[in-house]
Design a protein around this motif. Structure first.
Motif, short mmCIF file in Angstrom:
data_model
loop_
_atom_site.label_atom_id
_atom_site.label_comp_id
_atom_site.label_asym_id
_atom_site.label_seq_id
_atom_site.Cartn_x
_atom_site.Cartn_y
_atom_site.Cartn_z
N ILE A 141 0.84 -1.20 0.00
CA ILE A 141 0.00 0.00 0.00
C ILE A 141 0.87 1.25 0.00
CG2 ILE A 141 -1.87 -1.18 1.19
CD1 ILE A 141 -0.75 1.49 3.18
N THR A 142 0.31 2.31 -0.55
CA THR A 142 1.01 3.59 -0.63
C THR A 142 0.50 4.57 0.42
OG1 THR A 142 1.27 3.26 -3.00
CG2 THR A 142 1.59 5.49 -2.19
N ALA A 143 -0.83 4.53 0.68
CA ALA A 143 -1.42 5.51 1.59
C ALA A 143 -2.77 5.04 2.09
CB ALA A 143 -1.58 6.85 0.86
N LEU A 144 -3.24 5.72 3.12
CA LEU A 144 -4.61 5.57 3.60
C LEU A 144 -5.40 6.74 3.03
CD1 LEU A 144 -2.96 3.88 5.66
CD2 LEU A 144 -4.56 4.66 7.40
N HIS A 145 -6.66 6.48 2.73
CA HIS A 145 -7.52 7.50 2.15
C HIS A 145 -8.91 7.38 2.73
CE1 HIS A 145 -10.33 8.95 -1.05
NE2 HIS A 145 -9.51 9.98 -0.99
N GLY A 146 -9.61 8.47 2.78
CA GLY A 146 -10.99 8.44 3.23
C GLY A 146 -11.73 9.69 2.79
N ILE A 147 -13.02 9.61 2.85
CA ILE A 147 -13.92 10.74 2.62
C ILE A 147 -14.75 10.85 3.89
CG2 ILE A 147 -15.78 11.68 1.20
CD1 ILE A 147 -13.22 11.32 -0.40
N THR A 148 -14.76 12.02 4.52
CA THR A 148 -15.41 12.10 5.83
C THR A 148 -15.95 13.49 6.13
OG1 THR A 148 -15.09 11.65 8.20
CG2 THR A 148 -13.24 12.64 7.02
N ILE A 149 -16.92 13.51 7.03
CA ILE A 149 -17.38 14.77 7.59
C ILE A 149 -16.71 15.00 8.94
CG2 ILE A 149 -19.56 14.87 6.34
CD1 ILE A 149 -20.96 13.64 8.66
N LEU A 150 -15.91 14.04 9.40
CA LEU A 150 -15.18 14.15 10.66
C LEU A 150 -13.72 14.53 10.40
CD1 LEU A 150 -16.65 10.98 12.41
CD2 LEU A 150 -17.33 13.38 12.73
N HIS A 151 -13.52 15.46 9.48
CA HIS A 151 -12.16 15.83 9.06
C HIS A 151 -11.37 16.54 10.15
CE1 HIS A 151 -13.92 19.79 8.32
NE2 HIS A 151 -14.91 19.12 7.75
N ILE A 152 -12.03 17.22 11.08
CA ILE A 152 -11.30 17.89 12.16
C ILE A 152 -10.62 16.84 13.03
CG2 ILE A 152 -11.54 19.32 14.23
CD1 ILE A 152 -13.84 20.78 12.69
N ALA A 153 -11.33 15.77 13.35
CA ALA A 153 -10.74 14.66 14.12
C ALA A 153 -9.62 14.01 13.32
CB ALA A 153 -11.81 13.64 14.48
N ALA A 154 -9.83 13.82 12.02
CA ALA A 154 -8.80 13.19 11.18
C ALA A 154 -7.52 14.02 11.17
CB ALA A 154 -9.33 13.00 9.77
N ARG A 155 -7.66 15.34 11.10
CA ARG A 155 -6.47 16.22 11.12
C ARG A 155 -5.70 16.05 12.43
NH1 ARG A 155 -5.68 20.51 7.84
NH2 ARG A 155 -7.91 20.80 7.48
N ARG A 156 -6.43 15.93 13.53
CA ARG A 156 -5.77 15.74 14.83
C ARG A 156 -4.99 14.43 14.88
NH1 ARG A 156 -10.72 17.62 18.66
NH2 ARG A 156 -10.56 19.84 18.21
N LEU A 157 -5.43 13.45 14.10
CA LEU A 157 -4.76 12.15 14.06
C LEU A 157 -3.61 12.12 13.05
CD1 LEU A 157 -7.96 9.97 14.34
CD2 LEU A 157 -6.13 10.13 16.04
N GLY A 158 -3.36 13.24 12.37
CA GLY A 158 -2.23 13.33 11.45
C GLY A 158 -2.57 13.24 9.99
N PHE A 159 -3.85 13.11 9.65
CA PHE A 159 -4.25 13.04 8.25
C PHE A 159 -4.16 14.40 7.58
CE2 PHE A 159 -6.14 9.16 9.78
CZ PHE A 159 -6.22 8.32 8.69
N GLN A 160 -3.80 14.38 6.33
CA GLN A 160 -3.88 15.57 5.47
C GLN A 160 -5.34 15.71 5.06
OE1 GLN A 160 -1.09 15.62 2.19
NE2 GLN A 160 -2.68 16.41 0.80
N VAL A 161 -5.89 16.91 5.14
CA VAL A 161 -7.29 17.15 4.79
C VAL A 161 -7.34 18.04 3.56
CG1 VAL A 161 -9.49 18.12 5.58
CG2 VAL A 161 -7.99 16.93 7.21
N ASP A 162 -8.06 17.58 2.53
CA ASP A 162 -8.19 18.32 1.28
C ASP A 162 -9.65 18.56 0.94
OD1 ASP A 162 -5.41 18.31 0.93
OD2 ASP A 162 -5.45 16.46 -0.25
N GLU A 163 -9.89 19.64 0.24
CA GLU A 163 -11.23 19.95 -0.23
C GLU A 163 -11.61 19.01 -1.36
OE1 GLU A 163 -13.29 22.26 1.06
OE2 GLU A 163 -11.76 22.85 2.53
N LEU A 164 -12.88 18.72 -1.46
CA LEU A 164 -13.41 17.96 -2.59
C LEU A 164 -14.11 18.93 -3.53
CD1 LEU A 164 -15.00 14.90 -0.78
CD2 LEU A 164 -13.15 14.81 -2.44
N PRO A 165 -13.99 18.72 -4.83
CA PRO A 165 -14.72 19.61 -5.74
C PRO A 165 -16.22 19.43 -5.58
CG PRO A 165 -13.70 17.79 -6.94
CD PRO A 165 -13.24 17.68 -5.52
N ASP A 166 -16.95 20.53 -5.75
CA ASP A 166 -18.41 20.43 -5.68
C ASP A 166 -18.91 19.56 -6.82
OD1 ASP A 166 -19.01 21.88 -3.39
OD2 ASP A 166 -18.88 23.79 -4.45
#
Length: 193
Positions: free
Chosen positions: A114-139
């Motif tokens: 594997i190269t990376a972990l990925h997810g789509i979430t509404i809990l992105h604030i928690a994910a950032r605290r855990l070290g995840f990079q958070v990116d915007e999704l296009p509308d």
């Protein structure tokens, strides 16, 4: 009530939809006994090359782990009247434990490609605290549908909507999260526990 939150009477269909989607996408528990907060599926990345904050690249065709929350974990906690389903600190701790377990699995040779972990979430604030990079999704229509679906999951499994002031008015912003294999291992390997 915002348009991004499903009406309560429709929510009876969410657990069925959740089971169907888990089957279609072959989402399985990280731990064999399904006691953990993380579920996952493996797939090949289909997008353009993605540069992560630590300098790692995810290229088309790379194997990534798609991270999902184990909704049954939340359901069990609610059925036992434990407050963990609502406690951000408990959630973060349990998710970090899951990441430690995953890092251990990868370090021992499982998921070695594997190269990376990925997810789509509404809990992105928690994910950032855990070290995840958070990116915007296009509308897009897909983003609106996914946000609607995940807001429903939050109401059904994760939060007691009647007890959380402002839940139904909350803005459920959907974002993309990434964590490279290198960052996962450096942050969550055994030597960092």
């Amino acid at each position: 009530m915002p348009k991004s939150v499903p009406p309560r009477f429709v929510l009876i269909f969410w657990p069925v939809a959740d089971r169907v989607l888990r089957s279609i996408y072959r989402i399985r528990p990280l731990k064999g006994d399904d006691s953990g907060i993380i579920r996952f599926n493996l797939h090949h990345y289909k997008g353009p090359t993605k540069m992560l904050n630590d300098g790692s690249e995810v290229k088309t065709g790379d194997t990534i782990i798609e991270v999902h929350l184990n909704n049954e974990w939340f359901k069990r906690r609610r059925n036992l009247n434990l407050s963990a389903a609502q406690s951000p600190r408990e959630f973060l701790s349990c998710f970090a434990q899951g990441l430690h377990f995953l890092a251990q699995q990868i370090a021992s040779g499982m998921f070695s490609d594997i190269t990376a972990l990925h997810g789509i979430t509404i809990l992105h604030i928690a994910a950032r605290r855990l070290g995840f990079q958070v990116d915007e999704l296009p509308d897009s229509l897909w983003k609106k549908g996914a946000r609607f679906y995940m807001a429903g999951l939050m109401q059904v499994y994760h939060l007691r909507g009647d007890e959380v002031p402002g839940l139904r008015e909350k803005s459920w912003e959907l974002k993309e999260i990434w964590l490279s294999k290198a960052t996962l291992l450096s942050k969550y390997s055994l030597k960092h526990q």
